[in-house]
Design a protein around this motif. Structure first.
Motif, PDB file in Angstrom:
ATOM      1  N   ARG A 190       0.812  -1.223   0.000  1.00  0.00           N
ATOM      2  CA  ARG A 190       0.000   0.000   0.000  1.00  0.00           C
ATOM      3  C   ARG A 190       0.842   1.268   0.000  1.00  0.00           C
ATOM      4  NH1 ARG A 190      -5.185  -1.153   3.909  1.00  0.00           N
ATOM      5  NH2 ARG A 190      -5.787  -3.127   2.945  1.00  0.00           N
ATOM      6  N   HIS A 191       2.158   1.120   0.074  1.00  0.00           N
ATOM      7  CA  HIS A 191       3.076   2.269   0.111  1.00  0.00           C
ATOM      8  C   HIS A 191       2.713   3.232   1.238  1.00  0.00           C
ATOM      9  CE1 HIS A 191       4.789   0.833  -3.594  1.00  0.00           C
ATOM     10  NE2 HIS A 191       3.574   0.782  -4.123  1.00  0.00           N
ATOM     11  N   ARG A 192       2.470   2.680   2.410  1.00  0.00           N
ATOM     12  CA  ARG A 192       2.104   3.449   3.603  1.00  0.00           C
ATOM     13  C   ARG A 192       2.904   2.936   4.796  1.00  0.00           C
ATOM     14  NH1 ARG A 192      -0.194   6.208   0.336  1.00  0.00           N
ATOM     15  NH2 ARG A 192      -2.426   6.349  -0.015  1.00  0.00           N
ATOM     16  N   GLN A 193       3.078   3.814   5.771  1.00  0.00           N
ATOM     17  CA  GLN A 193       3.664   3.350   7.023  1.00  0.00           C
ATOM     18  C   GLN A 193       2.633   2.498   7.748  1.00  0.00           C
ATOM     19  OE1 GLN A 193       4.880   6.560   9.562  1.00  0.00           O
ATOM     20  NE2 GLN A 193       6.896   6.695   8.614  1.00  0.00           N
TER      21      GLN A 193
ATOM     22  N   ILE B 158      -2.557   1.434   9.999  1.00  0.00           N
ATOM     23  CA  ILE B 158      -2.100   1.807   8.659  1.00  0.00           C
ATOM     24  C   ILE B 158      -2.160   3.323   8.599  1.00  0.00           C
ATOM     25  CG2 ILE B 158      -2.496   1.606   6.185  1.00  0.00           C
ATOM     26  CD1 ILE B 158      -3.862  -1.107   6.792  1.00  0.00           C
ATOM     27  N   ASP B 159      -0.979   3.948   8.623  1.00  0.00           N
ATOM     28  CA  ASP B 159      -0.849   5.401   8.709  1.00  0.00           C
ATOM     29  C   ASP B 159      -0.847   6.008   7.300  1.00  0.00           C
ATOM     30  OD1 ASP B 159      -0.491   7.925   9.725  1.00  0.00           O
ATOM     31  OD2 ASP B 159       1.633   7.640  10.186  1.00  0.00           O
ATOM     32  N   SER B 160      -2.006   6.367   6.809  1.00  0.00           N
ATOM     33  CA  SER B 160      -2.155   6.846   5.436  1.00  0.00           C
ATOM     34  C   SER B 160      -1.419   8.144   5.156  1.00  0.00           C
ATOM     35  CB  SER B 160      -3.638   7.049   5.095  1.00  0.00           C
ATOM     36  OG  SER B 160      -4.329   5.839   5.228  1.00  0.00           O
ATOM     37  N   ASP B 161      -1.378   9.044   6.129  1.00  0.00           N
ATOM     38  CA  ASP B 161      -0.747  10.342   5.883  1.00  0.00           C
ATOM     39  C   ASP B 161       0.661  10.464   6.462  1.00  0.00           C
ATOM     40  OD1 ASP B 161      -1.412  10.464   8.543  1.00  0.00           O
ATOM     41  OD2 ASP B 161      -2.831  12.120   8.337  1.00  0.00           O
ATOM     42  N   GLY B 162       1.168   9.415   7.082  1.00  0.00           N
ATOM     43  CA  GLY B 162       2.550   9.406   7.568  1.00  0.00           C
ATOM     44  C   GLY B 162       2.825  10.266   8.780  1.00  0.00           C
ATOM     45  N   ASP B 163       1.788  10.704   9.494  1.00  0.00           N
ATOM     46  CA  ASP B 163       2.014  11.569  10.649  1.00  0.00           C
ATOM     47  C   ASP B 163       2.172  10.797  11.959  1.00  0.00           C
ATOM     48  OD1 ASP B 163      -0.575  10.736  11.105  1.00  0.00           O
ATOM     49  OD2 ASP B 163      -1.424  12.760  11.264  1.00  0.00           O
ATOM     50  N   ARG B 164       2.047   9.474  11.906  1.00  0.00           N
ATOM     51  CA  ARG B 164       2.177   8.585  13.067  1.00  0.00           C
ATOM     52  C   ARG B 164       1.130   8.840  14.154  1.00  0.00           C
ATOM     53  NH1 ARG B 164       8.754   7.904  13.619  1.00  0.00           N
ATOM     54  NH2 ARG B 164       9.029   7.296  11.456  1.00  0.00           N
ATOM     55  N   VAL B 165       0.009   9.421  13.742  1.00  0.00           N
ATOM     56  CA  VAL B 165      -1.116   9.681  14.634  1.00  0.00           C
ATOM     57  C   VAL B 165      -2.336   9.004  14.027  1.00  0.00           C
ATOM     58  CG1 VAL B 165      -2.611  11.470  15.615  1.00  0.00           C
ATOM     59  CG2 VAL B 165      -0.154  11.881  15.389  1.00  0.00           C
ATOM     60  N   VAL B 166      -3.127   8.346  14.863  1.00  0.00           N
ATOM     61  CA  VAL B 166      -4.331   7.676  14.377  1.00  0.00           C
ATOM     62  C   VAL B 166      -5.394   8.724  14.059  1.00  0.00           C
ATOM     63  CG1 VAL B 166      -6.159   6.041  14.914  1.00  0.00           C
ATOM     64  CG2 VAL B 166      -3.833   5.606  15.710  1.00  0.00           C
ATOM     65  N   ASP B 167      -5.748   8.817  12.778  1.00  0.00           N
ATOM     66  CA  ASP B 167      -6.814   9.716  12.336  1.00  0.00           C
ATOM     67  C   ASP B 167      -8.082   8.898  12.131  1.00  0.00           C
ATOM     68  OD1 ASP B 167      -5.036  11.952  12.243  1.00  0.00           O
ATOM     69  OD2 ASP B 167      -4.284  11.239  10.310  1.00  0.00           O
ATOM     70  N   THR B 168      -9.222   9.569  12.068  1.00  0.00           N
ATOM     71  CA  THR B 168     -10.500   8.867  12.013  1.00  0.00           C
ATOM     72  C   THR B 168     -10.654   7.990  10.777  1.00  0.00           C
ATOM     73  OG1 THR B 168     -11.526  10.816  11.046  1.00  0.00           O
ATOM     74  CG2 THR B 168     -11.724  10.545  13.430  1.00  0.00           C
TER      75      THR B 168
ATOM     76  N   LEU C 232       6.698  -0.765  16.470  1.00  0.00           N
ATOM     77  CA  LEU C 232       7.457  -1.037  15.251  1.00  0.00           C
ATOM     78  C   LEU C 232       6.818  -0.213  14.148  1.00  0.00           C
ATOM     79  CD1 LEU C 232       7.691  -4.918  15.521  1.00  0.00           C
ATOM     80  CD2 LEU C 232       9.604  -3.324  15.686  1.00  0.00           C
ATOM     81  N   ILE C 233       7.632   0.489  13.385  1.00  0.00           N
ATOM     82  CA  ILE C 233       7.119   1.335  12.311  1.00  0.00           C
ATOM     83  C   ILE C 233       7.729   0.840  11.003  1.00  0.00           C
ATOM     84  CG2 ILE C 233       6.902   3.675  11.414  1.00  0.00           C
ATOM     85  CD1 ILE C 233       7.491   4.589  14.380  1.00  0.00           C
ATOM     86  N   PHE C 234       6.904   0.163  10.188  1.00  0.00           N
ATOM     87  CA  PHE C 234       7.351  -0.332   8.893  1.00  0.00           C
ATOM     88  C   PHE C 234       7.117   0.760   7.856  1.00  0.00           C
ATOM     89  CE2 PHE C 234       6.178  -4.155  11.249  1.00  0.00           C
ATOM     90  CZ  PHE C 234       7.279  -4.966  11.041  1.00  0.00           C
ATOM     91  N   ASP C 235       8.156   1.079   7.055  1.00  0.00           N
ATOM     92  CA  ASP C 235       7.955   2.065   5.997  1.00  0.00           C
ATOM     93  C   ASP C 235       7.579   1.360   4.695  1.00  0.00           C
ATOM     94  OD1 ASP C 235      10.317   1.120   4.824  1.00  0.00           O
ATOM     95  OD2 ASP C 235      11.514   2.825   5.459  1.00  0.00           O
ATOM     96  N   SER C 236       7.402   2.126   3.630  1.00  0.00           N
ATOM     97  CA  SER C 236       6.884   1.560   2.377  1.00  0.00           C
ATOM     98  C   SER C 236       7.844   0.596   1.693  1.00  0.00           C
ATOM     99  CB  SER C 236       6.499   2.682   1.417  1.00  0.00           C
ATOM    100  OG  SER C 236       7.632   3.458   1.102  1.00  0.00           O
ATOM    101  N   SER C 237       9.085   0.529   2.147  1.00  0.00           N
ATOM    102  CA  SER C 237      10.035  -0.437   1.582  1.00  0.00           C
ATOM    103  C   SER C 237      10.001  -1.760   2.354  1.00  0.00           C
ATOM    104  CB  SER C 237      11.455   0.128   1.614  1.00  0.00           C
ATOM    105  OG  SER C 237      11.925   0.206   2.947  1.00  0.00           O
ATOM    106  N   GLY C 238       9.283  -1.798   3.469  1.00  0.00           N
ATOM    107  CA  GLY C 238       9.225  -2.996   4.301  1.00  0.00           C
ATOM    108  C   GLY C 238      10.256  -2.988   5.408  1.00  0.00           C
ATOM    109  N   SER C 239      11.169  -2.025   5.368  1.00  0.00           N
ATOM    110  CA  SER C 239      12.158  -1.874   6.437  1.00  0.00           C
ATOM    111  C   SER C 239      11.536  -1.087   7.575  1.00  0.00           C
ATOM    112  CB  SER C 239      13.386  -1.118   5.929  1.00  0.00           C
ATOM    113  OG  SER C 239      14.053  -1.856   4.944  1.00  0.00           O
ATOM    114  N   LEU C 240      12.216  -1.077   8.697  1.00  0.00           N
ATOM    115  CA  LEU C 240      11.756  -0.237   9.793  1.00  0.00           C
ATOM    116  C   LEU C 240      12.146   1.204   9.490  1.00  0.00           C
ATOM    117  CD1 LEU C 240      12.530  -2.420  12.929  1.00  0.00           C
ATOM    118  CD2 LEU C 240      10.372  -2.146  11.722  1.00  0.00           C
ATOM    119  N   ALA C 241      11.281   2.127   9.865  1.00  0.00           N
ATOM    120  CA  ALA C 241      11.507   3.548   9.612  1.00  0.00           C
ATOM    121  C   ALA C 241      12.746   4.019  10.365  1.00  0.00           C
ATOM    122  CB  ALA C 241      10.279   4.340  10.046  1.00  0.00           C
TER     123      ALA C 241
END
Length: 159
Positions: A59-62, A83-93, A119-128
């Protein structure tokens, strides 16, 4: 005249023998059940970690997995996958968050991660950046520990 059936003595002997067999087998069954519980907990944890990594890539998302209620690192019974759609690491509605509970009798005894509880996975599958992985140790009702490792590149291991 002949009567058919069991006498009271024969019936009592059969009940006593059955009771002894159950008494001998029950502790083994309880131990087996707790070992099976541990196996299920480990497999679920490994599957959820690998799934979070896969979702981050596809999904190319954190994707952020948080264990317990921050900053708790011991005796944890739940974890969240966000699934952090906007990459801000905050849960949005509008963002997806799934909460999992561990099977009854299992507990995450120690979560040793950087950052402390996630654990924060970035879009490459690695940890952020800033995430180095670590260990997740859980125990069952027999206090037998088992460990899952997550490397800095996001790989999940359970030997």
């Amino acid at each position: 005249m002949s009567q058919k059936g069991f006498s009271l003595i024969e019936l009592m002997v059969a009940v006593i023998v059955a009771g002894v067999v159950i008494a001998i087998g029950l502790p083994s069954y309880v131990g087996f059940q707790k070992t099976l519980n541990m196996s299920q907990t480990r497999e679920r944890m490994v599957q959820d970690l690998r799934y979070a990594r896969q979702i981050a890539v596809t999904r190319h998302r954190q994707v952020i997995m948080t264990f317990g209620v921050p900053p708790t690192t011991t005796n944890i019974l739940t974890y969240n996958t966000h699934i952090d759609s906007d990459g801000d690491r905050v849960v949005d509605t509008a963002e997806s968050v799934v909460t999992r509970s561990l099977p009854r009798g299992s507990v995450l005894s120690t979560v040793s991660l950087t950052p402390t509880d996630s654990l924060i996975f970035d879009s490459s599958g690695s940890l952020a950046p800033g995430s180095t992985g670590g260990t997740i140790i859980f125990v069952n009702g027999l206090n037998k520990p088992d460990t899952v490792w997550v490397s800095g590149v996001g790989m999940v291991y359970n030997p």
